[in-house]
Design a protein around this motif. Sequence first.
Motif, PDB file in Angstrom:
ATOM      1  N   HIS A  75       1.240  -1.201   0.185  1.00 33.30           N
ATOM      2  CA  HIS A  75      -0.183   0.070   0.330  1.00 33.30           C
ATOM      3  C   HIS A  75       1.232   1.205  -0.372  1.00 33.30           C
ATOM      4  O   HIS A  75       0.722   2.953  -0.498  1.00 33.30           O
ATOM      5  N   GLU A  76       1.664   1.298   0.898  1.00 34.59           N
ATOM      6  CA  GLU A  76       2.655   2.561   1.163  1.00 34.59           C
ATOM      7  C   GLU A  76       3.324   2.509  -0.682  1.00 34.59           C
ATOM      8  O   GLU A  76       3.691   4.071  -0.566  1.00 34.59           O
ATOM      9  N   LEU A  77       4.158   1.719  -0.541  1.00 34.95           N
ATOM     10  CA  LEU A  77       4.866   1.736  -1.660  1.00 34.95           C
ATOM     11  C   LEU A  77       4.012   1.488  -2.669  1.00 34.95           C
ATOM     12  O   LEU A  77       4.848   2.668  -3.894  1.00 34.95           O
ATOM     13  N   ALA A  78       2.832   1.827  -3.315  1.00 36.90           N
ATOM     14  CA  ALA A  78       1.843   2.700  -4.327  1.00 36.90           C
ATOM     15  C   ALA A  78       1.954   4.221  -4.505  1.00 36.90           C
ATOM     16  O   ALA A  78       2.274   4.749  -5.237  1.00 36.90           O
ATOM     17  N   HIS A  79       1.497   4.298  -2.862  1.00 38.51           N
ATOM     18  CA  HIS A  79       1.992   5.936  -2.859  1.00 38.51           C
ATOM     19  C   HIS A  79       3.572   6.204  -3.295  1.00 38.51           C
ATOM     20  O   HIS A  79       3.101   7.611  -4.022  1.00 38.51           O
ATOM     21  N   ARG A  80       4.298   5.628  -3.064  1.00 38.34           N
ATOM     22  CA  ARG A  80       5.613   5.785  -3.423  1.00 38.34           C
ATOM     23  C   ARG A  80       5.700   6.769  -4.593  1.00 38.34           C
ATOM     24  O   ARG A  80       6.477   7.318  -5.347  1.00 38.34           O
ATOM     25  N   ILE A  81       5.557   5.178  -5.102  1.00 40.03           N
ATOM     26  CA  ILE A  81       5.542   5.643  -6.791  1.00 40.03           C
ATOM     27  C   ILE A  81       5.206   6.507  -7.545  1.00 40.03           C
ATOM     28  O   ILE A  81       5.364   6.816  -7.884  1.00 40.03           O
ATOM     29  N   VAL A  82       3.803   6.405  -7.267  1.00 43.76           N
ATOM     30  CA  VAL A  82       2.812   7.497  -7.754  1.00 43.76           C
ATOM     31  C   VAL A  82       3.624   9.370  -7.490  1.00 43.76           C
ATOM     32  O   VAL A  82       3.596   9.798  -8.285  1.00 43.76           O
ATOM     33  N   ALA A  83       4.326   9.453  -6.337  1.00 45.74           N
ATOM     34  CA  ALA A  83       4.626  10.326  -5.860  1.00 45.74           C
ATOM     35  C   ALA A  83       5.819  11.133  -6.559  1.00 45.74           C
ATOM     36  O   ALA A  83       6.067  11.653  -6.902  1.00 45.74           O
ATOM     37  N   PHE A  84       6.588   9.781  -7.204  1.00 49.08           N
ATOM     38  CA  PHE A  84       7.199   9.792  -7.800  1.00 49.08           C
ATOM     39  C   PHE A  84       7.177   9.783  -9.397  1.00 49.08           C
ATOM     40  O   PHE A  84       8.301  10.827  -9.883  1.00 49.08           O
ATOM     41  N   LYS A  85       6.586   9.123  -9.867  1.00 44.57           N
ATOM     42  CA  LYS A  85       5.861   9.119 -10.844  1.00 44.57           C
ATOM     43  C   LYS A  85       5.313  10.822 -11.213  1.00 44.57           C
ATOM     44  O   LYS A  85       5.988  11.209 -12.547  1.00 44.57           O
ATOM     45  N   ASP A  86       4.911  11.424 -10.206  1.00 43.67           N
ATOM     46  CA  ASP A  86       4.392  12.541 -10.630  1.00 43.67           C
ATOM     47  C   ASP A  86       5.141  13.754  -9.894  1.00 43.67           C
ATOM     48  O   ASP A  86       4.511  15.079 -10.029  1.00 43.67           O
ATOM     49  N   GLY A 140      -3.314   1.011  10.047  1.00 41.44           N
ATOM     50  CA  GLY A 140      -2.762   1.238   8.635  1.00 41.44           C
ATOM     51  C   GLY A 140      -2.047   2.545   8.890  1.00 41.44           C
ATOM     52  O   GLY A 140      -0.816   2.489   9.632  1.00 41.44           O
ATOM     53  N   ALA A 141      -1.691   3.959   8.488  1.00 43.06           N
ATOM     54  CA  ALA A 141      -0.850   4.626   8.542  1.00 43.06           C
ATOM     55  C   ALA A 141      -1.060   6.109   7.321  1.00 43.06           C
ATOM     56  O   ALA A 141      -2.128   5.878   6.736  1.00 43.06           O
ATOM     57  N   ILE A 142      -0.618   7.639   8.003  1.00 42.45           N
ATOM     58  CA  ILE A 142      -1.085   8.594   7.389  1.00 42.45           C
ATOM     59  C   ILE A 142       0.689   8.992   6.440  1.00 42.45           C
ATOM     60  O   ILE A 142       1.174   9.010   7.711  1.00 42.45           O
ATOM     61  N   THR A 143       0.257   8.912   5.646  1.00 45.41           N
ATOM     62  CA  THR A 143       1.654   9.057   4.632  1.00 45.41           C
ATOM     63  C   THR A 143       1.488  10.914   4.248  1.00 45.41           C
ATOM     64  O   THR A 143       0.463  11.539   3.343  1.00 45.41           O
ATOM     65  N   PRO A 144       2.244  11.509   5.236  1.00 45.27           N
ATOM     66  CA  PRO A 144       2.050  12.998   4.830  1.00 45.27           C
ATOM     67  C   PRO A 144       2.642  13.516   2.930  1.00 45.27           C
ATOM     68  O   PRO A 144       4.026  13.008   2.457  1.00 45.27           O
ATOM     69  N   ILE A 145       1.627  14.490   2.653  1.00 43.80           N
ATOM     70  CA  ILE A 145       2.268  14.756   0.998  1.00 43.80           C
ATOM     71  C   ILE A 145       2.959  16.467   1.850  1.00 43.80           C
ATOM     72  O   ILE A 145       2.388  17.394   1.909  1.00 43.80           O
ATOM     73  N   ASN A 146       4.242  16.443   1.676  1.00 45.57           N
ATOM     74  CA  ASN A 146       5.450  17.660   1.648  1.00 45.57           C
ATOM     75  C   ASN A 146       5.762  18.526   0.347  1.00 45.57           C
ATOM     76  O   ASN A 146       5.568  19.727   0.775  1.00 45.57           O
ATOM     77  N   PHE A 187       6.368  14.475  -6.838  1.00 47.44           N
ATOM     78  CA  PHE A 187       5.839  15.375  -6.105  1.00 47.44           C
ATOM     79  C   PHE A 187       6.498  14.440  -4.616  1.00 47.44           C
ATOM     80  O   PHE A 187       6.743  13.511  -4.771  1.00 47.44           O
ATOM     81  N   ASP A 188       6.874  15.310  -3.545  1.00 46.84           N
ATOM     82  CA  ASP A 188       7.786  15.020  -2.115  1.00 46.84           C
ATOM     83  C   ASP A 188       6.467  14.261  -1.590  1.00 46.84           C
ATOM     84  O   ASP A 188       5.795  14.932  -1.053  1.00 46.84           O
ATOM     85  N   ILE A 189       6.771  13.344  -0.913  1.00 50.89           N
ATOM     86  CA  ILE A 189       5.692  13.414   0.115  1.00 50.89           C
ATOM     87  C   ILE A 189       7.409  12.307   1.339  1.00 50.89           C
ATOM     88  O   ILE A 189       8.227  11.717   1.579  1.00 50.89           O
ATOM     89  N   GLY A 190       6.542  12.507   3.015  1.00 56.51           N
ATOM     90  CA  GLY A 190       7.730  12.388   4.431  1.00 56.51           C
ATOM     91  C   GLY A 190       6.823  10.710   4.501  1.00 56.51           C
ATOM     92  O   GLY A 190       6.404  10.124   3.682  1.00 56.51           O
TER      93      GLY A 190
END
Length: 120
Positions: free
Chosen positions: A24-35, A54-60, A37-40
């Motif tokens: 789940h978290e890796l999918a968020h990271r891949i999309v952020a890398f593709k587009d 679960g987890a909360i992923t901040p968008i930096n 933008f930076d996430i924490g």
Amino acid sequence: GNLSWISDLAAPLFLATLGIQLAHELAHRIVAFKDKFDIGLPTIVPSLQLGLTGAITPINTPPKNLKSLFDFAISGPLVGIFVSLALMYVGLEKTAFMDAAELSQLPGLPVQLLRSSSLG
């Protein structure tokens, strides 16, 4: 007494839950890398019943548009659902072909745990 059977029964469940969360978290990271933008780092949200819900992923830095934000938001849950379904299929395959002796060794789930939902 020997309590190694507890870890033998808990390890597959723990590893499956951890694998789903990591995918789940890796999918968020891949999309952020593709587009671009930076996430924490994700902040884990604990649960009294399961230990991890679960987890909360901040968008930096903000995504470039709403489509990028939508892709980021939906990617984690979609990947989590697909990984969950794959693991459920593997588990059903394993239990479908067990004999009675193996089935009797599987743990039971207390009904009170199911009834203690935080939803009411």
